[in-house]
Design an enzyme around this catalytic site. Structure first.
Site, short mmCIF file in Angstrom:
data_model
loop_
_atom_site.label_atom_id
_atom_site.label_comp_id
_atom_site.label_asym_id
_atom_site.label_seq_id
_atom_site.Cartn_x
_atom_site.Cartn_y
_atom_site.Cartn_z
N TRP A 296 24.15 25.92 29.46
CA TRP A 296 25.40 25.36 28.96
C TRP A 296 25.92 24.23 29.84
CZ3 TRP A 296 28.84 24.79 25.20
CH2 TRP A 296 28.72 25.59 24.06
N TRP A 339 18.29 34.89 21.20
CA TRP A 339 19.27 35.18 22.27
C TRP A 339 20.66 35.36 21.68
CZ3 TRP A 339 21.08 36.54 26.83
CH2 TRP A 339 22.28 35.99 27.31
#
Length: 475
Positions: A296, A339
């Site tokens: 991220w 995920w």
């Protein structure tokens, strides 16, 4: 050999450094007679509980004892800061021949800045006074001292920063005895986008002061982490870059690490997290930035440089590890979708166990450190929100920003790029990184790490050293 004026002022600066080390305002003074130092003094009002214990006065007292006379005829005084009215009066009473000072004092200076006591013709003794000798070094020492004091006061204030009702703050005890993470916490709570939340970050290696001036080629490594980790993930890379004389900044995104954690998943929005990072970069005035991103950290961080009017003025390099730009106009990888589906099914997954499985060489203490920010499920809103926040369609929040960022990297980027690819990453592995490579303009050096999975920074010091050699070629 007789001292030169510069030699004498450098000795005064050394005395000022002693004052700084003792927690006093860094001002130093020396008394010179016949080309030799006969006395020194440094500020000591705090330690001696004496408002008159200024550097000049202590140096004058010591010199008078050496000479056995309160008159200091034929003596010169060198002081790093323009004397105040008290010290100017004492210098005149001592009948000092000459005063040389470094930095001007616009608030209390009595040698021309506020008043010039040395210029009154009515006085029966006239001391010649000049300023500006090593003024920059003297001024930098004072500026660094007061800057550090303001930061310390701000840190104390932020440590007691009130917690918003809709957020949680991980107790400090959860972070006791973190392995290989010795750095002092720093906090910011007054960025407009934070709206009262407190954000934690590391900021190490910024050099200030006359004896530690910032090298012209110093880089600022801005390290942005992913989900569910925090700045702890960069602990193996920081020491290498710091030892080479560079600055390293590693924030914890809101909801992670030592930063405040909103209770609701809805508080987390792509554009908001990006705005917080933009404001932090501007607040810290980072220059010659090497943007270091993973997971991220890349989804958000890769959208930052395009916000600068002239990105080349701030961003010089990109170090990207297993990340992507989610533009909403291309399907997400199956590994990421798997995920995200796992996170939806098991929102309270065990972070320590995940890290042990993903990075088998981690010690139990390191795995526990990754889980430390989340003492219970109430602290986990960010880990629940982030998988679903990845833009997966054209109009998704953040998708337009990511497309604009892709255009920037493809058309406007002029810095150096280094990619480290963990080949065993099932989420953002080689295929995802190849696609990102195709979006970046110019030469890109790619390093493949066959035995490394998703958390590439855990590869350690060798990775940091390789990156350092590459970015040392930046102009």
């Amino acid at each position: 050999m007789a001292l030169t004026d510069i030699d004498a002022m450098q000795l005064a600066l050394a005395a000022a450094e002693e004052a700084r080390a003792a927690g006093e305002v860094p001002v130093g003074a020396v008394v010179v007679k016949d080309g030799q130092v006969i006395a020194t003094g440094r500020n000591a009002p705090i330690g001696t509980h004496d408002p008159s214990a200024h550097a000049e006065l202590l140096a004058l007292r010591a010199a008078a004892q050496v000479l056995g006379n309160y008159r200091l005829d034929d003596c010169d005084v060198f002081v790093t800061l323009e004397p105040c009215a008290m010290c100017a009066g004492a210098l005149l009473h001592a009948r000092v021949r000459r005063v040389v000072f470094g930095a001007a004092d616009p608030k209390t200076g009595a040698a021309g800045s506020v008043v010039n006591l040395f210029a009154f013709p009515q006085l029966n003794h006239h001391t010649h006074c000049t300023g500006g000798l090593l003024a920059q070094e003297s001024g930098q020492l004072l500026q660094a001292f007061f800057r550090a004091r303001r930061q310390s006061q701000r840190a104390l204030a932020l440590a007691a920063h009130p917690l918003r009702d809709d957020a949680l703050r991980t107790p400090d005890g959860c972070f006791a005895a973190l392995p290989d993470y010795p750095w002092a916490p720093r906090y910011v709570g007054d960025l407009p986008a934070l709206d009262g939340l407190r954000m934690h970050y590391l900021d190490e290696g910024k050099r200030q002061g006359h004896d530690a001036s910032r090298p012209a080629q110093q880089l600022s490594f801005l390290c942005l982490h992913g989900n569910p980790v925090w700045s702890f993930v960069y602990r193996k890379l920081l020491p290498v870059w710091l030892a080479a004389g560079h600055r390293v900044v590693a924030p914890d995104l809101i909801g992670f690490g030592k930063s405040d954690k909103p209770k609701k998943t809805a508080a987390h929005r792509f554009e908001w997290h990006r705005q917080v990072l933009l404001e932090l970069v501007q607040r810290l005035d980072l220059q010659r930035v090497v943007l270091v991103v993973q997971d991220w950290g890349g989804l958000l961080g890769l959208t930052l440089p395009m916000a600068e009017p002239e990105a080349s003025d701030r961003y010089a390099g990109l170090l990207v590890m297993n990340s992507m730009l989610a533009t909403g106009d291309a399907p997400l990888s199956q590994g990421f979708l798997d995920w995200r589906e796992m996170c939806a099914r098991k929102p309270a997954f065990d972070v320590a166990r995940l890290m042990a499985r993903a990075q088998p060489d981690l010690s139990p203490e390191e795995c526990a450190a990754y889980a430390a920010p989340f003492p219970d499920a109430g602290y986990r809103a960010a880990t629940r929100a982030f998988p679903a926040m990845v833009p997966d369609h054209f109009d998704a929040p953040g998708a337009a920003l990511s497309r604009a960022a892709a255009d920037f990297w493809r058309e406007r980027w002029s810095g150096r790029t280094w990619m480290a690819v963990g080949q065993r990453d099932p989420v953002l592995g080689p295929e995802v990184m190849q696609a990102l490579r195709a979006q970046i303009r110019g030469d890109v050096e790619v390093v493949e790490l066959p035995e490394t999975g998703h958390f590439v920074p855990e590869y350690g010091a060798l990775l940091a050293e390789q990156a350092l050699r590459y970015f040392s070629q930046l102009p």
